[in-house]
Design an enzyme around this catalytic site. Structure first.
Site, PDB file in Angstrom:
ATOM      1  N   CYS A   1      -7.890   5.543   4.523  1.00 59.73           N
ATOM      2  CA  CYS A   1      -8.049   4.135   4.131  1.00 59.73           C
ATOM      3  C   CYS A   1      -6.653   3.636   3.798  1.00 59.73           C
ATOM      4  CB  CYS A   1      -8.973   3.980   2.925  1.00 59.73           C
ATOM      5  SG  CYS A   1      -9.014   2.268   2.310  1.00 59.73           S
TER       6      CYS A   1
ATOM      7  N   CYS B   1      -6.744   0.811   0.562  1.00 61.56           N
ATOM      8  CA  CYS B   1      -6.946   1.241  -0.828  1.00 61.56           C
ATOM      9  C   CYS B   1      -7.244   2.730  -0.798  1.00 61.56           C
ATOM     10  CB  CYS B   1      -8.023   0.421  -1.531  1.00 61.56           C
ATOM     11  SG  CYS B   1      -9.444  -0.038  -0.529  1.00 61.56           S
ATOM     12  N   SER B   2      -8.439   3.140  -1.176  1.00 63.22           N
ATOM     13  CA  SER B   2      -8.722   4.577  -1.163  1.00 63.22           C
ATOM     14  C   SER B   2     -10.194   4.786  -0.843  1.00 63.22           C
ATOM     15  CB  SER B   2      -8.374   5.197  -2.512  1.00 63.22           C
ATOM     16  OG  SER B   2      -8.984   4.463  -3.552  1.00 63.22           O
ATOM     17  N   CYS B   3     -10.747   3.968   0.066  1.00 61.14           N
ATOM     18  CA  CYS B   3     -12.158   4.084   0.438  1.00 61.14           C
ATOM     19  C   CYS B   3     -12.434   5.496   0.953  1.00 61.14           C
ATOM     20  CB  CYS B   3     -12.503   3.074   1.527  1.00 61.14           C
ATOM     21  SG  CYS B   3     -12.278   1.377   0.972  1.00 61.14           S
TER      22      CYS B   3
END
Lengths: 92, 101, 230
Positions: C128, C131-133
């Site tokens: 991702c 962000c940090s999906c």
């Protein structure tokens, strides 16, 4: 039929889910994902319109040109319909 | 940051501290209750600027984003937050003392 | 509360902090015995205000932490092993991985999950960049490296170089498909079933499925190395 699309190359300030490195790049629709609330409204606490979301597949050659490790490798990303423009198949 | 030049991927990990797990829980609970959206958190994270990524840890940035959205949503005021943070500082020198468990 | 840290009970703390490593072999992040930080004060203040305003309760927060702690790569491994042994399930998984995971009893909330299949000539990698999906409701919280600037920046431009750092050298005949979780979908890699596993049970197969092979930065263990691999 393969549908070719280009990610719009707009650069507004603020929250947009179309990554900057994909703007202006051309790919093909891999699949339709349905409609989801527009993050550009959700991000600011506003009521959100549902927008169609697509998975778009790009080749590494398209993204990075000569710098691509292996041109035929691909990258898939989810892009909202309002960030895509159709590219005619016979386009140069 | 997709496509930017960067060094090797750092492989070291850590187990989450209690305060980090609490930030995660607050983020999930407040968004499931409709106090903000994940998009609102992402917007706040991005608005912190690129250097926030270097200066602050993951959950430091997330509590800042949670707080920003809760203030914007009117759940509490900045004055309430600041007063409480001041009180907490006086409780003790460590997280355990200040959090009272 | 189940997650109490005993700030004055140093003996208790030390029992758990053998050599400064947790049971999973990671260093503990300093917490109770380090000086209180500005951001920790903010977390305490936000949490207390939310409880006082009736938005949530201490029990609800503890319950949410327990729920998140209960999610781990073992859940994904069970899904993968089922797909390896049940062709009809595999087909449902590739059609709608969220529903297939729910069918196995995993409480993954509203997660929209897509499974991407590794084959003899295709390898998938998840990142991702925005962000940090991460498929956190199935696999638990992401590893730290997944959230680093280095991984997020480079996985989309030089996935082969990144995979080499993870010890994975793929031949040029393998096509790499990188998946950037840019919006509402989360992704899990369905790795290829290792050769020589025909006689293994579903439970034994699940033991071969690592977290990294479901992100695409690794391959499943093979039965020979399964007993010793960390």
């Amino acid at each position: 039929m393969v549908k070719r699309v280009r990610v719009r190359s707009l650069m507004p300030p603020g929250h947009v889910r179309a990554p900057a490195y994909l703007r202006g790049k051309t790919g093909v629709i891999e699949r339709s994902l349905g409609a989801f609330g527009n993050p550009e409204q959700l991000a600011y606490g506003l009521p959100a319109e549902k927008k169609p979301l697509f998975r778009v597949r790009f080749t590494m050659a398209e993204l990075w040109g000569d710098q691509a490790e292996r041109p035929a490798d691909t990258l898939d990303a989810e892009i909202y319909g309002h960030w895509l423009e159709e590219v005619p198949d016979h386009a140069p | 940051m997709g496509g930017d030049a960067a060094g090797p991927v750092p492989m070291e990990g850590h187990d989450f501290a209690l305060w980090e797990k609490r930030v995660d829980a607050l983020m999930v609970l407040c968004s499931s209750k409709g106090h903000f959206t994940v998009d609102g958190l992402r917007r706040a994270l991005e608005d912190m600027g690129e250097d926030a990524f270097e200066k602050h840890s993951y959950y430091e940035r997330w509590i800042a984003a949670v707080n920003q959205n809760l203030v914007e949503g009117g759940v509490y005021t900045l004055e309430e937050l600041a007063t409480r943070m001041d009180e907490i500082a006086a409780r003790g020198a460590t997280y355990g003392e200040a959090a009272r468990g | 509360m189940p997650h109490d840290h005993h700030d004055h009970d140093h003996d208790h703390d030390h029992d758990h902090h053998h050599h400064g490593l947790s049971p999973s072999g990671h260093p503990y992040r300093q917490d109770d015995d380090a000086p209180l930080t500005y951001w920790q004060r903010m977390e305490i203040a936000v949490r207390e205000l939310l409880i006082e305003k009736g938005v949530t309760t201490a029990a609800e927060i503890a319950g949410q932490i327990d729920l998140m702690d209960s999610r781990s790569p073992a859940n994904g491994a069970a899904v993968v092993a089922r797909a390896w042994t049940d062709p009809a399930f595999k087909s449902r998984l590739l059609d709608n991985a969220g529903d297939a995971s729910r069918e196995m009893g995993f409480d993954i909330g509203p997660l929209h999950l897509i499974a991407v299949e590794n084959t003899a000539d295709t390898h998938n990698l998840i990142v991702c960049t925005l962000c940090s999906c991460y498929p956190r409701n199935l696999l638990g919280l992401p590893p730290d490296w997944y959230k680093t600037r280095a991984y997020r920046s480079r996985a989309v431009r030089e996935p082969r170089a990144v995979l080499t750092e993870f010890g994975l050298d793929l031949p040029d005949s393998t096509t790499i498909r990188v998946h950037d979780s840019t919006a509402d979908m989360r992704y899990i890699v369905l790795p290829a079933r290792p050769a020589g596993t025909e006689d293994l049970t579903e439970a034994e197969l699940a033991e071969l499925v690592t977290r990294d092979c479901m992100i695409g930065t690794g391959l499943p263990r093979t039965p020979q190395t399964g007993a010793t691999a960390g």
